[in-house]
Design a protein around this motif. Structure first.
Motif, mmCIF file in Angstrom:
data_model
loop_
_atom_site.group_PDB
_atom_site.id
_atom_site.type_symbol
_atom_site.label_atom_id
_atom_site.label_comp_id
_atom_site.label_asym_id
_atom_site.label_seq_id
_atom_site.Cartn_x
_atom_site.Cartn_y
_atom_site.Cartn_z
ATOM 1 N N ALA A 59 27.606 17.594 -54.119
ATOM 2 C CA ALA A 59 28.346 16.984 -53.003
ATOM 3 C C ALA A 59 29.592 17.795 -52.676
ATOM 4 C CB ALA A 59 28.709 15.545 -53.345
ATOM 5 N N ALA A 60 30.246 18.348 -53.687
ATOM 6 C CA ALA A 60 31.456 19.137 -53.464
ATOM 7 C C ALA A 60 31.162 20.421 -52.708
ATOM 8 C CB ALA A 60 32.122 19.460 -54.802
ATOM 9 N N ALA A 61 29.930 20.897 -52.786
ATOM 10 C CA ALA A 61 29.551 22.128 -52.097
ATOM 11 C C ALA A 61 29.239 21.911 -50.618
ATOM 12 C CB ALA A 61 28.338 22.755 -52.790
ATOM 13 N N ILE A 62 29.116 20.663 -50.182
ATOM 14 C CA ILE A 62 28.802 20.373 -48.781
ATOM 15 C C ILE A 62 29.965 20.818 -47.900
ATOM 16 C CG2 ILE A 62 28.282 18.571 -47.080
ATOM 17 C CD1 ILE A 62 27.064 16.939 -49.400
ATOM 18 N N ALA A 75 24.737 22.435 -46.795
ATOM 19 C CA ALA A 75 24.792 22.020 -48.197
ATOM 20 C C ALA A 75 25.605 22.985 -49.045
ATOM 21 C CB ALA A 75 23.381 21.885 -48.760
ATOM 22 N N SER A 76 26.064 24.061 -48.456
ATOM 23 C CA SER A 76 26.869 25.023 -49.208
ATOM 24 C C SER A 76 28.058 25.454 -48.359
ATOM 25 C CB SER A 76 26.029 26.242 -49.590
ATOM 26 O OG SER A 76 25.567 26.896 -48.434
ATOM 27 N N GLY A 77 29.013 26.084 -49.021
ATOM 28 C CA GLY A 77 30.188 26.560 -48.300
ATOM 29 C C GLY A 77 31.417 25.717 -48.521
ATOM 30 N N GLY A 78 31.255 24.543 -49.102
ATOM 31 C CA GLY A 78 32.398 23.680 -49.372
ATOM 32 C C GLY A 78 32.929 23.882 -50.777
ATOM 33 N N SER A 79 34.126 23.414 -50.993
ATOM 34 C CA SER A 79 34.738 23.495 -52.326
ATOM 35 C C SER A 79 35.646 22.291 -52.539
ATOM 36 C CB SER A 79 35.508 24.799 -52.493
ATOM 37 O OG SER A 79 36.515 24.879 -51.511
ATOM 38 N N ALA A 80 35.077 21.118 -52.436
ATOM 39 C CA ALA A 80 35.849 19.891 -52.540
ATOM 40 C C ALA A 80 36.257 19.599 -53.982
ATOM 41 C CB ALA A 80 35.020 18.722 -52.007
ATOM 42 N N ALA A 81 37.369 18.919 -54.108
ATOM 43 C CA ALA A 81 37.806 18.465 -55.428
ATOM 44 C C ALA A 81 36.983 17.252 -55.834
ATOM 45 C CB ALA A 81 39.279 18.071 -55.370
#
Length: 172
Positions: free
Chosen positions: A49-52, A158-164
């Motif tokens: 989910a953090a990668a979204i 589904a990729s490219g995110g970097s959520a805490a």
């Protein structure tokens, strides 16, 4: 404004409809959080989910109560977290159509079903009459709960995110 998206989990993975719900949430505001509640291995699900793309934070909850996708414990969890959000979105799946109305009732707000478009933060388009007509609905509730029809929104990446990732305790 902050929007909470409830992740749908099946067979130990996020269901693709979660990506569509995130895309709808991004049309409301840029501060999108994803709730991942599971009975086990929540760290793997939270990492996915953090990668979204577009997700600012993942709220992860691991407890046996969430292992079988029952509506009552999930609704209680949504209610316990809802205070910090203006919107709660979930994919329009059988499990979420079971949990979200329960959460809406506990919060004493209306639930908006199957949105197919976001007009503004308080106005949505949804089908009526078995999908033969569309209605534009506006909500004045303090928190808007809505299920999102996956086919109406292009999926977020589904990729490219970097959520805490923030771990929270299960709701009673």
């Amino acid at each position: 404004m902050k929007t909470l998206v409830i992740a749908e989990i099946a067979d130990g993975a996020l269901k693709p409809a979660t990506l569509n719900a995130v895309a709808a949430a991004k049309q409301v505001c840029s501060d999108v959080h994803v709730l991942v509640a599971a009975g086990e291995k929540v760290a793997d699900l939270a990492a996915a989910a953090a990668a979204i793309d577009g997700v600012a934070q993942v709220v992860a909850v691991e407890a046996p109560a969430y292992a079988h996708g029952l509506a009552e414990p999930l609704a209680a969890l949504i209610v316990s977290l809802a205070d910090g959000y203006t919107h709660v979105f979930a994919p329009a799946t059988a499990a979420m159509k079971n949990a979200l109305p329960r959460a809406a009732a506990l919060l004493d707000v209306a639930q908006i079903s199957d949105i197919v478009a976001v007009v503004s933060p308080d106005t949505f388009v949804r089908p009526i009459y078995a999908g033969n007509a569309l209605a534009t609905v506006q909500s004045s509730d303090k928190i808007k709960l809505a299920t999102v029809r996956a086919t109406a929104f292009e999926a977020a990446s589904a990729s490219g995110g970097s959520a805490a990732v923030v771990n929270v305790a299960a709701a009673v």
